[in-house]
Design a protein around this motif. Structure first.
Motif, PDB file in Angstrom:
ATOM      1  N   VAL A  33       0.748  -1.127  -0.026  1.00  0.00           N
ATOM      2  CA  VAL A  33       0.069   0.168  -0.047  1.00  0.00           C
ATOM      3  C   VAL A  33       0.831   1.300  -0.161  1.00  0.00           C
ATOM      4  CG1 VAL A  33      -1.738   1.448   1.304  1.00  0.00           C
ATOM      5  CG2 VAL A  33      -1.870  -1.025   0.969  1.00  0.00           C
ATOM      6  N   ARG A  34       1.889   1.273   0.740  1.00  0.00           N
ATOM      7  CA  ARG A  34       2.772   2.392   0.927  1.00  0.00           C
ATOM      8  C   ARG A  34       3.490   2.582  -0.438  1.00  0.00           C
ATOM      9  NH1 ARG A  34       7.237   0.752   3.748  1.00  0.00           N
ATOM     10  NH2 ARG A  34       6.191   0.847   5.886  1.00  0.00           N
ATOM     11  N   GLY A  35       3.774   1.379  -1.163  1.00  0.00           N
ATOM     12  CA  GLY A  35       4.628   1.580  -2.577  1.00  0.00           C
ATOM     13  C   GLY A  35       3.594   2.226  -3.381  1.00  0.00           C
ATOM     14  N   ALA A  36       2.410   1.696  -3.467  1.00  0.00           N
ATOM     15  CA  ALA A  36       1.421   2.120  -4.321  1.00  0.00           C
ATOM     16  C   ALA A  36       1.123   3.620  -4.330  1.00  0.00           C
ATOM     17  CB  ALA A  36       0.041   1.290  -4.295  1.00  0.00           C
ATOM     18  N   VAL A  37       0.863   4.030  -3.017  1.00  0.00           N
ATOM     19  CA  VAL A  37       0.240   5.435  -2.706  1.00  0.00           C
ATOM     20  C   VAL A  37       1.519   6.301  -3.036  1.00  0.00           C
ATOM     21  CG1 VAL A  37       0.058   7.063  -0.957  1.00  0.00           C
ATOM     22  CG2 VAL A  37      -1.191   4.990  -1.000  1.00  0.00           C
ATOM     23  N   GLU A  38       2.651   6.063  -2.540  1.00  0.00           N
ATOM     24  CA  GLU A  38       3.878   6.831  -2.965  1.00  0.00           C
ATOM     25  C   GLU A  38       4.115   7.075  -4.383  1.00  0.00           C
ATOM     26  OE1 GLU A  38       5.455   9.038  -0.927  1.00  0.00           O
ATOM     27  OE2 GLU A  38       4.160   8.365   0.721  1.00  0.00           O
ATOM     28  N   ASN A  39       4.092   6.160  -5.081  1.00  0.00           N
ATOM     29  CA  ASN A  39       4.190   6.163  -6.489  1.00  0.00           C
ATOM     30  C   ASN A  39       3.480   6.919  -7.381  1.00  0.00           C
ATOM     31  OD1 ASN A  39       4.729   4.206  -9.415  1.00  0.00           O
ATOM     32  ND2 ASN A  39       6.621   4.104  -7.970  1.00  0.00           N
ATOM     33  N   TYR A  40       2.032   7.032  -6.783  1.00  0.00           N
ATOM     34  CA  TYR A  40       0.917   7.702  -7.433  1.00  0.00           C
ATOM     35  C   TYR A  40       1.186   9.217  -6.972  1.00  0.00           C
ATOM     36  CZ  TYR A  40      -3.070   7.756 -10.394  1.00  0.00           C
ATOM     37  OH  TYR A  40      -4.037   7.867 -11.315  1.00  0.00           O
ATOM     38  N   SER A  85       9.066   9.557 -15.138  1.00  0.00           N
ATOM     39  CA  SER A  85       9.711   8.684 -15.770  1.00  0.00           C
ATOM     40  C   SER A  85       9.958   7.245 -14.979  1.00  0.00           C
ATOM     41  CB  SER A  85      11.259   9.006 -15.848  1.00  0.00           C
ATOM     42  OG  SER A  85      11.955   9.292 -14.494  1.00  0.00           O
ATOM     43  N   LYS A  86      10.327   6.038 -15.761  1.00  0.00           N
ATOM     44  CA  LYS A  86      10.283   4.880 -15.380  1.00  0.00           C
ATOM     45  C   LYS A  86      11.330   4.810 -14.177  1.00  0.00           C
ATOM     46  CE  LYS A  86       8.644   2.382 -19.339  1.00  0.00           C
ATOM     47  NZ  LYS A  86       8.860   1.192 -20.313  1.00  0.00           N
ATOM     48  N   SER A  87      12.393   5.250 -14.552  1.00  0.00           N
ATOM     49  CA  SER A  87      13.478   5.409 -13.360  1.00  0.00           C
ATOM     50  C   SER A  87      13.083   5.846 -12.174  1.00  0.00           C
ATOM     51  CB  SER A  87      14.894   5.975 -13.918  1.00  0.00           C
ATOM     52  OG  SER A  87      14.523   7.170 -14.358  1.00  0.00           O
ATOM     53  N   ARG A  88      12.536   7.288 -12.227  1.00  0.00           N
ATOM     54  CA  ARG A  88      11.968   7.983 -11.147  1.00  0.00           C
ATOM     55  C   ARG A  88      10.827   7.162 -10.233  1.00  0.00           C
ATOM     56  NH1 ARG A  88      10.754  14.307 -10.425  1.00  0.00           N
ATOM     57  NH2 ARG A  88       9.813  14.329  -8.436  1.00  0.00           N
ATOM     58  N   ARG A  89      10.016   6.441 -11.183  1.00  0.00           N
ATOM     59  CA  ARG A  89       8.960   5.741 -10.685  1.00  0.00           C
ATOM     60  C   ARG A  89       9.325   4.625  -9.739  1.00  0.00           C
ATOM     61  NH1 ARG A  89       6.603   3.673 -14.805  1.00  0.00           N
ATOM     62  NH2 ARG A  89       5.952   5.646 -15.416  1.00  0.00           N
ATOM     63  N   LEU A  90      10.501   3.848 -10.195  1.00  0.00           N
ATOM     64  CA  LEU A  90      11.203   2.665  -9.538  1.00  0.00           C
ATOM     65  C   LEU A  90      11.866   3.111  -8.328  1.00  0.00           C
ATOM     66  CD1 LEU A  90      11.796  -0.287  -9.597  1.00  0.00           C
ATOM     67  CD2 LEU A  90      13.874   0.392 -11.017  1.00  0.00           C
ATOM     68  N   TRP A  91      12.678   4.330  -8.494  1.00  0.00           N
ATOM     69  CA  TRP A  91      13.272   4.886  -7.281  1.00  0.00           C
ATOM     70  C   TRP A  91      12.406   5.091  -6.118  1.00  0.00           C
ATOM     71  CZ3 TRP A  91      17.312   4.622  -4.717  1.00  0.00           C
ATOM     72  CH2 TRP A  91      17.766   5.822  -3.724  1.00  0.00           C
ATOM     73  N   VAL A  92      11.243   5.741  -6.465  1.00  0.00           N
ATOM     74  CA  VAL A  92      10.281   6.204  -5.332  1.00  0.00           C
ATOM     75  C   VAL A  92       9.550   5.004  -4.770  1.00  0.00           C
ATOM     76  CG1 VAL A  92       8.084   7.391  -4.987  1.00  0.00           C
ATOM     77  CG2 VAL A  92       9.741   8.459  -6.489  1.00  0.00           C
ATOM     78  N   PHE A  93       9.444   3.854  -5.620  1.00  0.00           N
ATOM     79  CA  PHE A  93       8.811   2.645  -4.997  1.00  0.00           C
ATOM     80  C   PHE A  93       9.725   1.989  -4.447  1.00  0.00           C
ATOM     81  CE2 PHE A  93       7.645  -1.708  -5.810  1.00  0.00           C
ATOM     82  CZ  PHE A  93       6.443  -1.816  -5.205  1.00  0.00           C
ATOM     83  N   VAL A  94      11.132   1.973  -4.506  1.00  0.00           N
ATOM     84  CA  VAL A  94      11.963   1.122  -3.591  1.00  0.00           C
ATOM     85  C   VAL A  94      12.090   2.209  -2.436  1.00  0.00           C
ATOM     86  CG1 VAL A  94      14.532   0.564  -3.489  1.00  0.00           C
ATOM     87  CG2 VAL A  94      13.017  -0.158  -5.832  1.00  0.00           C
ATOM     88  N   LYS A  95      12.314   3.295  -2.532  1.00  0.00           N
ATOM     89  CA  LYS A  95      12.345   4.261  -1.270  1.00  0.00           C
ATOM     90  C   LYS A  95      11.242   3.857  -0.286  1.00  0.00           C
ATOM     91  CE  LYS A  95      12.995   8.501  -2.865  1.00  0.00           C
ATOM     92  NZ  LYS A  95      13.076   9.811  -2.697  1.00  0.00           N
ATOM     93  N   ALA A  96      10.010   3.762  -0.833  1.00  0.00           N
ATOM     94  CA  ALA A  96       8.730   3.677   0.075  1.00  0.00           C
ATOM     95  C   ALA A  96       8.794   2.271   0.675  1.00  0.00           C
ATOM     96  CB  ALA A  96       7.481   3.923  -0.999  1.00  0.00           C
TER      97      ALA A  96
END
Length: 603
Positions: free
Chosen positions: A559-566, A589-600
């Motif tokens: 849930v945290r990953g999905a919310v932060e990504n959006y 961008s895909k790279s930024r989305r992945l980075w945000v997801f991993v951080k979350a």
């Protein structure tokens, strides 16, 4: 110093790789992953010990005394035991990492549904006969003294059969965890053999080398052992896919660490007992998710077990319902479709909750009740697969209300006739906007959280606290819908819609029709900032509730990953305030989305 040479190989080559893979996988790692790795480590060390001890006893391979620390068990150096573990660990991590993008249940083999299919009783009888024959075979094998060799060969055969039975498991999920560590360990072993850290007895070797320092026996050992480890992981995945995929067979909560009895039972279920319709619909739902929602598709890799499956089925229902309305030929047909779907929903809920036999395998040939309402097959199937036992009907009815609000926008005929006064648009006030946000997004968040709590064994969350968490989730859904509206102002204008409240527009002497005609206005950008600020305010007020979610099934991380990504979409829109993106994939961008997801996930 004694032991430096053998220890040096691990310290320089194997341990850093294990640490790197652990770090890479840690954000995505689940309790089930730990379960599979732990059991496979036990199996690998237990299986490798006897034959390695035999090889050393018979001097098939040796090592200089100065190359080890000196601790041995059954003549096997401590460092060798460590290698058994680290190789299994590395290969398992690669296998798990490669498989994060798939749901194993969707790759189970299925048989076509035909009236001539054998009954469950017949299938169980055949299964019992097979078990009896296998037991007799083992007795004969023990009498002739070849149990050990045949058993190992059987394990390899079973592994191959399980991989093949999956039918459509992506090749990368099999080849990468076999070939990648094998190639690396060939390189490491060549260095060790060159240095003399361990030595192959030339008298007991074929004398064939893959290259200068690597004997063919060593090369085959790493290849075959990595095949066994990978097949072991896939065998676990296969069994868990059956256990989690068919709640009508395993009609109880599955723990994060299933017992050996449950695993054996899952492995023994015949393919004839699978529910083909469920597997087929899950495949369609996954494809829909991958094509329509990058954010949730990425987040779904963190969820596990039945929760992940049910969330994907819920998403497919919501998306199919949306498509059913949006893709209608005209407004009249869309309204008819909405009424049909609403009736089918009410009746399906009523039927499924009163007739529990719907879940029984004996009734799997029965057509879905939703088909009786002349819904398109994809829509009917997703309704039939909806995990109704875990969901309230009210939020789903709210979702349909949101689709109804979309139908209130002027049609293409009205636009051509220039009859588009601001009052005709349904989003007149901020209250209307909030209601719409609840209907199309808050309801989905509410349903998602009901699934989270349904699949969580946590009992210490009070009813009041649970209600507060769900309400926070609803608010978060509204915030994310505001971000979605902000991103798609220009895109919505192309289909004659404007979700900015009419009274907001009136402050700048604008009407919704004027926004539809030309969304790229300075005033619209100002109002978009206002909408984004509202969204971010709601987000900050409610994000703390995420940390109160259960961790079971990867719920909190997912849930945290999905919310932060959006939410990152909103942040980017605020950063790029002078732009009005129309295409969705231009936002983050895909790279930024992945980075945000991993951080979350690491938070």
């Amino acid at each position: 110093m004694a032991g430096l040479e053998y220890a040096f190989v691990h310290a320089k080559y194997t341990i850093p790789v294990a640490i790197l893979l652990t770090v890479l996988l840690q954000p995505f790692k689940t309790s089930v992953d730990n379960y599979k790795i732990t059991y496979l480590l036990i199996i690998a060390i237990t299986a490798a010990t006897p034959w390695d001890s035999y090889l050393l006893t018979n001097k098939v391979w040796t090592y200089p005394e100065h190359a080890i620390i000196g601790i041995t068990l059954w003549k096997i150096p401590f460092e060798e035991y460590f290698f058994f573990a680290v190789q299994t660990y590395i290969t398992s991590l690669i296998c798990i990492l490669a498989g994060k993008s798939i749901i194993p249940t969707a790759f189970l083999p299925t048989l076509p549904i035909t009236p001539s299919s054998p009954s469950i009783e017949e299938a169980n009888l055949k299964l019992q006969k097979k078990k009896h024959l296998v037991q007799n075979d083992y007795k004969r094998l023990r009498r002739i003294g070849l149990f050990g060799a045949i058993f190992i060969a059987s394990l390899i055969t079973i592994g191959v059969k399980l991989v093949q039975s999956g039918g459509q498991v992506p090749r990368k999920n099999v080849l990468i965890p076999i070939l990648l560590p094998t190639g690396y360990l060939w390189f490491v072993d060549s260095l060790a053999l060159k240095k003399g850290t361990w030595v192959i007895n030339p008298e007991k070797s074929f004398g064939i080398k893959l290259w200068k320092y690597l004997d063919i026996e060593e090369a085959l050992f790493f290849l075959m052992s990595n095949i066994l480890i990978t097949f072991g992981q896939l065998a676990f995945d296969h069994t868990l896919a059956v256990i989690n995929g068919f709640p009508e067979i395993f009609n109880f909560a599955i723990p994060s660490w299933p017992s050996l009895f449950i695993m054996i039972r899952g492995l023994g279920i015949s393919v004839r007992n699978y529910t083909p319709r469920r597997v087929s619909n899950l495949r369609d739902a996954i494809l829909k998710l991958q094509n329509k929602s990058r954010s949730f598709s990425l987040a779904s890799s963190v969820f596990e077990g039945r929760l992940r499956i049910d969330l994907v089925l819920l998403y497919a229902f919501c998306r199919n319902a949306d498509d059913l309305i949006d893709e209608a030929e005209n407004r009249e047909e869309a309204q008819k479709a909405l009424v049909k779907l609403s009736d089918a929903l009410s009746n399906t809920f009523s039927y499924r909750r009163s007739e529990k036999s719907t879940f029984k395998i004996q009734n799997k040939l029965k057509p879905p009740i939703s088909m009786l309402y002349n819904l398109p097959e994809e829509m009917a199937s997703s309704l039939e697969m909806l995990p109704i036992e875990a969901l309230p009907i009210k939020p789903i009815q709210g979702l349909l209300e949101g689709f109804g609000m979309d139908l209130q926008f002027p049609s293409s005929d009205e636009k051509e006739n220039k009859t588009m006064p601001g009052g005709e648009f349904p989003i007149k006030t901020e209250s209307d906007l909030k209601r719409y946000g609840y209907c199309v997004a808050g309801t989905v968040a509410e349903l998602l959280l009901h699934l989270v709590f349904h699949h969580s064994p946590t009992k210490n969350i009070a009813k009041k606290e649970r209600a507060e968490i769900i309400q926070a989730g609803v608010n978060m859904g509204i915030a994310l819908q505001y971000i979605n509206i902000s991103r798609d102002i220009a895109k919505d204008a192309l289909i004659g819609r404007c979700y900015i409240p009419s009274d907001w527009l009136a402050e700048y002497n604008l009407t919704p029709a004027m926004v539809v005609e030309n969304p790229d206005r300075p005033e619209v950008r100002i109002l978009r900032r206002r909408l984004l600020r509202n969204a971010m305010e709601i987000y900050y007020q409610n994000r703390g509730a995420i940390e109160k979610l259960p961790t079971h099934g990867g719920a909190r991380k997912g849930v945290r990953g999905a919310v932060e990504n959006y939410v990152e979409i909103g942040r980017v829109l605020l950063e790029r305030d002078g732009e009005m993106p129309i295409r969705n994939d231009e936002t983050v961008s895909k790279s930024r989305r992945l980075w945000v997801f991993v951080k979350a996930l690491c938070a």
